[in-house]
Scaffold this motif. Structure first.
Motif, short mmCIF file in Angstrom:
data_model
loop_
_atom_site.label_atom_id
_atom_site.label_comp_id
_atom_site.label_asym_id
_atom_site.label_seq_id
_atom_site.Cartn_x
_atom_site.Cartn_y
_atom_site.Cartn_z
N ALA A 176 0.82 -1.21 0.00
CA ALA A 176 0.00 0.00 0.00
C ALA A 176 0.86 1.26 0.00
CB ALA A 176 -0.93 -0.01 1.21
N ALA A 177 2.00 1.21 0.67
CA ALA A 177 2.85 2.40 0.80
C ALA A 177 3.82 2.56 -0.36
CB ALA A 177 3.62 2.34 2.11
N TRP A 178 3.90 1.60 -1.25
CA TRP A 178 4.91 1.61 -2.32
C TRP A 178 4.81 2.88 -3.17
CZ3 TRP A 178 5.21 1.78 -7.62
CH2 TRP A 178 6.44 1.40 -8.19
N GLY A 179 5.96 3.53 -3.36
CA GLY A 179 6.03 4.69 -4.23
C GLY A 179 5.50 5.98 -3.63
N SER A 180 5.10 5.95 -2.35
CA SER A 180 4.55 7.16 -1.71
C SER A 180 5.53 7.69 -0.68
CB SER A 180 3.21 6.85 -1.05
OG SER A 180 3.40 6.03 0.09
N HIS A 181 5.21 8.84 -0.12
CA HIS A 181 6.05 9.43 0.92
C HIS A 181 6.01 8.61 2.21
CE1 HIS A 181 7.17 13.02 -1.27
NE2 HIS A 181 5.90 13.27 -1.57
N LEU A 182 5.07 7.68 2.31
CA LEU A 182 5.02 6.81 3.49
C LEU A 182 6.28 5.96 3.61
CD1 LEU A 182 1.30 5.69 3.22
CD2 LEU A 182 2.29 6.90 5.18
N GLU A 183 6.96 5.73 2.50
CA GLU A 183 8.19 4.94 2.54
C GLU A 183 9.31 5.67 3.27
OE1 GLU A 183 8.26 1.83 -1.09
OE2 GLU A 183 8.82 3.88 -1.64
N ARG A 184 9.16 6.96 3.48
CA ARG A 184 10.16 7.72 4.23
C ARG A 184 10.11 7.42 5.73
NH1 ARG A 184 12.14 12.50 1.65
NH2 ARG A 184 11.27 12.82 -0.44
N VAL A 185 8.96 6.93 6.19
CA VAL A 185 8.79 6.64 7.62
C VAL A 185 9.49 5.33 7.95
CG1 VAL A 185 7.11 6.32 9.47
CG2 VAL A 185 6.58 7.83 7.54
N ASP A 186 10.19 5.30 9.07
CA ASP A 186 10.99 4.13 9.44
C ASP A 186 10.21 3.16 10.33
OD1 ASP A 186 13.20 5.17 8.09
OD2 ASP A 186 13.82 6.34 9.85
N GLY A 187 10.61 1.88 10.22
CA GLY A 187 10.18 0.85 11.15
C GLY A 187 8.69 0.66 11.29
N GLY A 188 8.28 0.36 12.54
CA GLY A 188 6.88 0.06 12.80
C GLY A 188 5.97 1.25 12.60
N ALA A 189 6.52 2.46 12.67
CA ALA A 189 5.69 3.65 12.47
C ALA A 189 5.11 3.67 11.07
CB ALA A 189 6.51 4.91 12.72
N ARG A 190 5.84 3.09 10.11
CA ARG A 190 5.33 3.06 8.73
C ARG A 190 4.08 2.21 8.64
NH1 ARG A 190 9.14 0.60 4.26
NH2 ARG A 190 10.50 2.24 5.09
N ARG A 191 4.03 1.12 9.39
CA ARG A 191 2.88 0.23 9.32
C ARG A 191 1.62 0.93 9.81
NH1 ARG A 191 4.00 -5.17 8.63
NH2 ARG A 191 1.94 -5.64 9.48
N TRP A 192 1.69 1.56 10.97
CA TRP A 192 0.48 2.19 11.48
C TRP A 192 0.15 3.48 10.73
CZ3 TRP A 192 0.55 7.06 13.34
CH2 TRP A 192 1.71 7.56 13.94
N CYS A 260 -3.59 11.87 11.24
CA CYS A 260 -2.69 11.12 12.14
C CYS A 260 -1.66 10.33 11.35
CB CYS A 260 -3.51 10.18 13.03
SG CYS A 260 -4.55 11.02 14.25
N GLY A 261 -2.07 9.77 10.22
CA GLY A 261 -1.14 9.01 9.40
C GLY A 261 -0.12 9.88 8.70
N CYS A 262 -0.48 11.12 8.42
CA CYS A 262 0.44 12.01 7.71
C CYS A 262 1.46 12.66 8.63
CB CYS A 262 -0.35 13.10 6.99
SG CYS A 262 -1.29 12.51 5.57
N ILE A 263 1.19 12.70 9.92
CA ILE A 263 2.13 13.34 10.86
C ILE A 263 3.51 12.70 10.80
CG2 ILE A 263 2.62 13.70 13.31
CD1 ILE A 263 -0.36 14.24 13.72
N PRO A 264 3.64 11.35 10.86
CA PRO A 264 4.98 10.75 10.75
C PRO A 264 5.65 11.05 9.39
CG PRO A 264 3.42 9.15 11.59
CD PRO A 264 2.63 10.31 11.11
#
Length: 272
Positions: A176-192, A260-264
């Motif tokens: 789901a996060a592939w190719g998005s800015h969510l990939e910048r988030v590290d570790g378990g924080a990326r999952r939530w 909340c998801g965009c904060i990290p």
């Protein structure tokens, strides 16, 4: 992600098309065509439009295309490319697999004089008007498959936003996060963070649908809408109108979830 998963499959489209007409998908396809054809047959004598059976001729392509998209929520996908390929085939190809047979069956049926006479007699008994066939036989032959195809194109979009991506964000967040800015988030924080973004997106999309199709009012009317809905439900009266306050709640909850998801993500970009 493994190297094999990143290697493009030159036969991906062929494999995808074959999967649409095999296994459970084939069963759903046959059932959808059958439902749509039966819907067409119910329109011949229904000059007043009192029956709802004729609507199935229009929604049957969407039933099949929606199913084709829905199964990606539990099917194994190696990458987001598999999901996008299924979205394309579900939107543009799957509806045609149902709409075309319905159109052919309709054309064959009205080729019989007895069927055309049934339509004419029903119209005469209804003051010369036929709810389904008032535009003429030729126009209806194009209208039914075309309208069904267009509806079938829209259904997978709603399914992927409301169901598939939220489920994937929990079951396979790396896809789901592939190719998005969510990939910048590290570790378990990326999952939530991924789950919060896509579950929020799904809730917002569903909420907007309930709000609009429920003929809802403004935010200022929300308290009165809740009271009216609860009163209607207490009398056993259920309709889309009583769901619009729920749509408002889903929109608000969905937007808060996405924030909340965009904060990290914002924090990760600030550190970069």
């Amino acid at each position: 992600m493994s190297k094999d998963a990143e290697t493009p499959d030159p036969h991906a489209l062929r494999t995808e098309l074959r999967s649409l007409v095999s296994g459970v998908d084939l069963i759903v396809l046959v059932l959808a065509v059958g439902v749509g054809v039966c819907g067409v047959f119910t329109t011949f004598a229904d000059a007043a439009g009192d029956g709802s059976g004729g609507n199935f001729a229009f929604i049957a392509p969407g039933l099949y295309s929606g199913w084709c998209m829905l199964e990606m929520a539990w099917k194994r996908a190696a990458s987001i490319g598999h999901v996008l390929l299924r979205l394309l085939t579900a939107c543009f190809i799957a509806p045609a697999f149902v709409a075309i047979p319905i159109g052919v069956a309709q054309a064959i049926a009205v080729a019989f004089p007895g069927v055309r006479r049934t339509i004419e007699d029903a119209a005469v008994q209804n003051g010369g008007f036929h709810y389904w066939w008032s535009e003429g036989v030729v126009a209806q032959l194009f209208l039914v498959p075309l309208a069904g195809y267009m509806i079938g194109m829209c259904i997978p979009l709603g399914v992927v936003l409301i169901v598939v991506m939220p489920v994937l964000s929990i079951r396979a967040p790396q896809i789901a996060a592939w190719g998005s800015h969510l990939e910048r988030v590290d570790g378990g924080a990326r999952r939530w963070a991924t789950a919060f973004v896509f579950v929020g997106l799904g809730a917002t999309t569903l909420g907007i649908g309930l709000w609009l199709f429920g003929d809802g009012g403004s935010i200022l009317e929300f308290p009165d809408g809740v009271a009216d809905s609860l009163e209607a439900l207490s009398y056993g009266a259920f309709s889309m109108e009583v769901l619009w306050p729920l749509g408002v709640v889903l929109v608000v909850a969905g937007v808060l979830s996405m924030i909340c998801g965009c904060i990290p993500v914002i924090a990760a970009r600030a550190r970069a």
